[in-house]
Write an enzyme that holds these catalytic residues in place. Structure first.
Site, PDB file in Angstrom:
ATOM      1  CE  LYS A  80      -4.135  -1.936   2.184  1.00 36.39           C
ATOM      2  NZ  LYS A  80      -5.185  -1.729   3.187  1.00 36.39           N
ATOM      3  CG  ASP A  88      -8.236   0.505   3.495  1.00 38.79           C
ATOM      4  OD1 ASP A  88      -9.061  -0.291   3.010  1.00 38.79           O
ATOM      5  OD2 ASP A  88      -7.003   0.379   3.362  1.00 38.79           O
TER       6      ASP A  88
END
Ligand code: ATR
Length: 262
Positions: free
Chosen positions: A63, A100
């Protein structure tokens, strides 16, 4: 036709292909979503481009790299320092987003009036949740068992579990994967009981298993939630970016949930 994929290592357990493909099929879109096991983060950009993908989800441990390789970086992704969704333009330019954070906020939208939050754990997930809450004006505390990773949390209040003086929060969040494979709590049981007794809400990022954290929550008079809704909402927000779709959130979420039960 759009080609999409989720990149990670490991990746075989990922639920994203099922979630996205069911939404694609059910909405009659012309696309396919697959998974890619990446061994070397340096190859992320090259693979995205050579596979001619129009979008991708990026999971652990890539990420941070996903954000680095992007030409355009969404503000929230920059703050958090990582991206889980990439859009690749026809010119090969990459845009990075973090779904997220909004996914988490959407999943706790039924929890009203949160003013003060405690996040247990100081990993990448913790950081996304902390920035999401800060963005909403919530006072955020992060607590961890060891010092090293707390260094990255100077943007909010942080401490070791053993030094946590404040015990009254509106929400206590387990951001660690503790309890997924083992039967342990993220911190000392007596401390956690004290925190839960004072709290109105609790949240565990883990889904699909009743963790010791969630089991403990049941003994207290609070509302709690596991990570299923967060998984679904981060997927819905990524899907909207992939297809530039608006106003179909509940429908996409329904198809994604359906996929998990197939
Ligand atoms: P991420 O959030 O990036 O997915 P993770 O590896 O799932 O990362 O979680 C990391 C966090 O879980 C860290 O805060 C870690 O604590 P340390 O910094 O002290 O290592 C915490 N963690 C992992 N195992 C733990 C355990 N058995 N007990 C308590 N905390 C633990």
């Amino acid at each position: 036709m759009k080609f999409l994929a989720v990149f990670g290592n490991p990746i075989s357990h990922s639920k994203s292909p099922r979630m996205h493909n069911n939404a694609i099929k059910s909405l009659g879109l012309d696309a396919i979503y697959t998974r890619y096991l990446l061994n070397d983060e340096k190859l992320l950009k090259e693979k995205l481009l050579s596979l001619k993908l129009s979008g991708a989800n990026i999971t652990v441990p890539f990420k941070n790299e996903a954000l680095k390789i992007a030409d355009f970086k969404d503000d929230m992704a920059v703050k958090i320092g990582s991206a889980n969704t990439l859009i690749i333009g026809e010119n090969g330019k990459i845009s990075a987003y973090n779904t997220d954070a909004p996914g988490f906020l959407q999943s706790i939208s039924t929890f009203k009036n949160i003013k003060k939050a405690l996040i247990l754990g100081a990993g990448g997930t913790s950081k996304a949740l902390a920035f999401a809450l800060l963005d909403k004006g919530v006072e955020v505390f992060v607590a961890n068992r060891s010092k090293e990773r707390l260094k990255e949390f100077s943007f909010c209040q942080n401490s070791l579990y053993s030094d946590l003086n404040e015990k009254k929060f509106d929400i206590v969040i387990n951001s660690t994967s503790v309890g997924l494979k083992d039967d342990t709590l993220p911190c000392d049981e007596a401390l956690l009981k004290e925190l839960l007794r004072e709290s109105i809400y609790a949240f565990d990022v883990i889904y699909g298993k009743e963790t010791p954290f969630i089991k403990l929550c049941k003994n207290f008079n609070l509302q709690y939630k596991d990570g299923l809704e967060m998984l679904l909402w981060q997927g819905v927000f990524a899907f909207e970016l992939f297809f530039n779709i608006k106003n179909k959130q509940e429908l996409i979420k329904k198809y994604m949930l359906e996929a998990l039960n197939l």
